[in-house]
Scaffold this active site. Structure first.
Site, PDB file in Angstrom:
ATOM      1  N   GLY A  40       0.778  -1.202  -0.179  1.00 51.41           N
ATOM      2  CA  GLY A  40      -0.134  -0.132   0.008  1.00 51.41           C
ATOM      3  C   GLY A  40       0.871   1.277  -0.013  1.00 51.41           C
ATOM      4  CG  LEU A  41       2.172   2.943   3.455  1.00 54.55           C
ATOM      5  CD1 LEU A  41       2.673   3.174   4.784  1.00 54.55           C
ATOM      6  CD2 LEU A  41       1.418   4.060   3.197  1.00 54.55           C
TER       7      LEU A  41
ATOM      8  CB  ILE B 213       7.396 -11.435  -2.055  1.00 60.01           C
ATOM      9  CG1 ILE B 213       7.500 -12.846  -2.222  1.00 60.01           C
ATOM     10  CG2 ILE B 213       6.039 -11.232  -1.621  1.00 60.01           C
ATOM     11  CD1 ILE B 213       7.496 -13.610  -0.824  1.00 60.01           C
TER      12      ILE B 213
ATOM     13  N   GLY C 243       7.895  -7.028   3.793  1.00 58.99           N
ATOM     14  CA  GLY C 243       7.609  -7.990   4.738  1.00 58.99           C
ATOM     15  C   GLY C 243       5.890  -7.824   5.083  1.00 58.99           C
TER      16      GLY C 243
ATOM     17  CB  SER D 186       1.787  -4.308   6.266  1.00 57.64           C
ATOM     18  OG  SER D 186       1.196  -4.667   5.354  1.00 57.64           O
TER      19      SER D 186
ATOM     20  CE1 TYR E  75       3.281  -5.193  10.618  1.00 61.87           C
ATOM     21  CE2 TYR E  75       1.741  -3.991  11.809  1.00 61.87           C
ATOM     22  CZ  TYR E  75       2.665  -3.970  11.026  1.00 61.87           C
ATOM     23  OH  TYR E  75       3.265  -2.953  10.154  1.00 61.87           O
TER      24      TYR E  75
ATOM     25  CB  SER F 135      -4.168   5.122  10.427  1.00 61.16           C
ATOM     26  OG  SER F 135      -4.375   4.428  11.562  1.00 61.16           O
TER      27      SER F 135
END
Lengths: 273, 273, 273, 273, 273, 273
Positions: free
Chosen positions: C21-22, C42, C80, C82, C143, C172
């Site tokens: 997303g980021l 990945i 990784g 998230s 996490y 967020s």
């Protein structure tokens, strides 16, 4: 043949202020630590004993102090004026003098100094305060201010050059407490000697400020910032409790010598009128 | 007829890492606490003695660990790798292994774990620092990082499920200090056993981090955040002072093994070149 | 002829997790900082644009990560998993993966990493707490625990090798807050980008933990420990106040998603039943 | 007839160091505060303007300073040496000189002094530290040590005699930042003047230490201990961001001028070799 | 048909002390929050307006207060004596009265109270102090002591029963500052209303103590412990700077109304002679 | 002829609550401190012994308390209700009563009061917390709230009038601990008497809050804020360890009497249902 001296940890230790009250106490005791004890004072020190070197000198004399430091392994800096006095005298002996010590230490690559600071660096804390060495200084006179100076200066020499210092804010190091205040600030000669031993021989001290005080009830000073020195006081002013029986004679509300830790010092010196 | 076992506080206690250095020390001592002592290790544990159960198992084997926890009342988790090693080995034994322990603890409703953490979780504090358990971790290698992981993980299991853990950041638990550093970090077997007793039997511990260290002069660790455990060290490295006489051999300025608390550990492991 | 690229501060920047997303948000924006942006994930990243290099790789593959780091000047480690997931998946991607990143960084002499940590490293603080980055971590799931691990690991690489890291505990970061909790944790893309810019270009960052959050009313996090980054949020969730009108619908006393900062995360993942 | 001068708050204000960099800036501005501005310096000050009195004097001259203080209502003490120099020069001007100021202030019953201290009193904090005025001093040279002395001395005069002082640890008060460090330490002339105004006119200041710095991003200093002054910086170094574009030229790991707040000062002066 | 009232967040809000200075200010403003505003005072409240219920009652009358709470959703407790008075009057109105409120709140399952506490709960801090809500209380009279009582009492009802309270230590909430002290303590009506809004509508407040003050320069109070309320003052006493021009009229050294935050309050009430 | 009484420190000491549990213990012991011990209680006190004066009185009777204070040098205020009770009874005895004591003390110029506060002023801290006297109060019932009131009130009389008070937050002062909680809170009669002696005779106490507890393992209270009293506990609950053998009977997760320091008190009183 002096095989024993070979076993002493240091070759040469320098004690400044050796003719002063504590200097005299330490003169004999520290012989165990070095083959040679170099003793310095502006006052007469008598004849040199076995293993002693005597150097009479004014700490404000830069060249003399530089020479004094030749061949020294570690310094116990107890020299200078040890009570309230007029500013110029204190500036001469304690400010210029301590600067000269550190410049000489730097030039001669001495690794560590034990600096006799004083509780009067924080004498304007209240007698109901419990303070540690990271709290801001609150000097109670010109003498205390000069000790704050020494602490700042030695911090700089550590941050800049890695020269280690233990600053000992000595309480009241006398044979017997003679006032109620000294029941709180008492620092026995044995405890003083043990704190010096810890300060001299701890492998790493960086720049440490330690309060010099025995294990007295009601003491104002928390030594946690100097915990790594490993000093544990063995004596206590409770040995003298009988000298100060319980009394209802409360001090006056505005008696600053009992409001602040500095005690009678607050009323001495040329600044007071 | 075994009436004595009826009086023991627990029915079954689990000790992981029972073949390790401290595991061997504890194997006999903890028998007083439980009718059955279940011993686990990846290495051979010899024959089961009276009141013992032997379970050889790899902590990274999730199913095996789940079975290991059956019927257990309280866990002493000393298993895993106890020195610096390459990361994958540590991840296998200490990260996956400790996760497996807590998942099993959770599934079997075990109420409390005593986790053998390490001073190497904070080895990058300076030897002139005095720290408590709320200060940020400063691990000094892969081993220390895995202990930080165990502390985080156990905190989560407490916050989320109410499973209590005491993390003991063990200093140097050996019969005799063999380095100057160990004079500071020494943790006698008796003191270790007493801290375990406090940790196991205190009515409430929540999630507590306690430093495992005897009452040594100069110790770096303030146990006030674990005060409620009621642990009071009885031993001190002063018993071994004669082994380390006062010395003027100051370490080099840039010797990180004396600048930081972790000591020689800082130079071990595959990370160092 | 590409004279403009010569003026970019870095030659090559690596962004891991570029398909996330980021990652997608940052892919275009960071082109201003480097001649070459190497993107890794990945998942599929599409075709390389101008000034882009695409490397599809599993961060848990040590050799692949070592190769990935070749020629890199600075790393934005957003790769990784998230979100909450089962432990083994998280261990693979976030623990082994982040270790691989740092070993590669060390071997290739990369000087600085920006690590996408998470507010879930401290999700078990209360929503009435106001915390700073020196307070103990309180992860709210697997996490969050993996993010604590990354913070410990990167601290070690700084203390041991001088490799600098800024850990950003991202709140967020979405276009619009969709829950009341996100009104507190909202982190606009512009503010994220600005904090990254500060983190990448500040002359010295050492090891810094910064909360990634816009200037929202009621925010829980005090960034004073990261003051030296010079980050000043420009946005605020007040822009979305109309989406969440004043309401008397107080949550239940025992609703942990409003008692603790972690919010709904506390109820996700395999640990919850 | 000069009715306007009657409306000025003070009759006479003394500015020492009036020929220095900041002295010149302040000379005109402070006329609004007093009917008479007495200007002093060891250097030539030119002719006295309207409402000015010129007194050329060496602050180390006790008698001269006593005379200088006659009829003064409030003092802005900017005199002495304002950069690193050899110790004796600094002791003369800054230590003896500041003592003379305070003795004169005391004898003439002046109620308040604004003392130009310096950020170099704390120059040995790290550039990643965020400090407040209660943290221990960390001077970065002889100049910084002399400022620590002034802070100690003025504290004493407040504790003992109730003479109020605001010590301003001035950052970099120049028209334009010329180094990256100055982007952090920049203190605009307008902000300096406003902080002086707050310090002079706040009804009660006791003994306050305030950092003199504009509202720059990344600034190292927290002024909460001086909140009661009511100072709010209006300017920021962001006005000069274009002078220092983002750059990847990270300083060397061992470059102490970027590790510590004192910057280039750490390498100046006779102490450095 | 009153569809608009259906959209109001609460059905019924109770405002005690509605005839007092702030009560009158709030009476109209809070109508937006509830279908019904129940107004209570020992003094006459005039006729009930639309959406108002009027209940004249003595808060010290337990049965009356219990009835008063019937059907209430949230309480703004501004009732009682709001200035220094003799102890018995204060005990009656503020101690017995506030206890009655909380018992009624408990019995009627009201979830939240906003309690009008006062800066006089901490009036014996110095005007050079900067304090937060976790520091020990320092009341400056019987009135302040009764506010400390209310804060203790409400804390208990939260810890024991989960009833939430926001205690607002109101500064000086008047249209215009009329003394220099009020330039520091000024709390505009708009800011008061906004802080009330935050306190009433924040999803979780637990037990929070917030200082009620506008964004005035030099303010003494740090609201970080109430950060989660999300209150941001919009007003400032700078709007009234022209009323208090810079002046050199320093207060006397022993003028306690300027030494301590409580101001003139310290000299009022029956305790003063 | 009674020459011995002339040597006693005080002429007259007042003990309120002399018929209570601790009052009876102290009645004989404090005779050493004063020529006359005035004993007061609402209950019958039997016949006056040698050197005793008996005054039966209700502390809520203002005139009676004023008369009671006539000729008193120092007060041990142990009167009032010493357990959880309904609020009105506590307000009568402990709030009005303590106010009456202080007004009488003020009018009769008594210099010092020792106030029997209680650990129930902080009973809502957790049993895993370690607290000091500067942390916010957390009362666990009406009784605890009345003790918070007494601490606030006495602070005011010190700040305003200089009347000194030592507030002793008494733990469990009984001959023998009868619960596990009392192993933590035990305060032997000898230690109580010694703390009273320190509180009465220390030259300066200002306003001090001290925890009254013996040197028990696991104690929750740090007395550093009262260090200046010089109190050193001689006893410890370890003398009673045999009464509470190690047990695995962990309390339930939600058993608030073990979660919070207040223990069983949390479930007593009219507030509990």
């Amino acid at each position: 043949m002096t095989t024993t001296s070979i076993e002493k940890p240091f070759n040469r230790i320098l004690l400044t202020g050796a003719a002063g009250g504590l200097g005299k106490v330490l003169r004999e005791r520290i012989k165990a630590w070095a083959n040679i004890v170099r003793l310095s004072d502006i006052a007469d020190l008598g004849a040199a004993g076995v293993g002693e070197e005597i150097v009479q000198c004014d700490l404000a004399d830069k060249a003399a102090v530089l020479a004094l430091m030749e061949g020294v392994d570690v310094v116990l800096h107890f020299g200078g004026i040890s009570t309230e006095a007029n500013f110029e005298a204190i500036m001469h002996a304690n400010i210029q003098g301590t600067y000269n010590i550190y410049e000489a230490v730097h030039k001669h690559h001495v690794k560590r100094v034990i600096f006799a600071s004083s509780n009067h660096a924080v004498g304007y804390y209240r007698t109901t305060d419990y303070i540690d060495a990271d709290m801001p200084t609150r000097p109670d006179g010109m003498y205390g201010i000069s000790k704050c100076f020494g602490e700042s200066l030695s911090r700089y020499y550590y941050d800049r050059f890695g020269i280690e210092t233990v600053c000992i804010r000595i309480g009241s190091s006398f044979p017997v407490p003679t006032t109620r205040r000294m029941m709180v600030t008492y620092f026995s000669y044995d405890d003083l000697f043990e704190l010096l031993r810890c300060s001299v021989f701890a492998p790493r001290v960086g720049h440490t400020i330690s309060f010099g005080v025995s294990d007295n009830p009601g003491k104002w000073w928390d030594n946690k910032k100097a915990a790594h020195l490993g000093f544990q006081a063995k004596d206590s002013s409770t040995a003298f409790t009988h000298l100060f029986p319980d009394s209802s004679a409360y001090p006056e509300k505005d008696d600053i010598t009992t409001i602040y830790q500095g005690g009678g010092f607050l009323l001495t010196g040329p600044q007071y009128k």
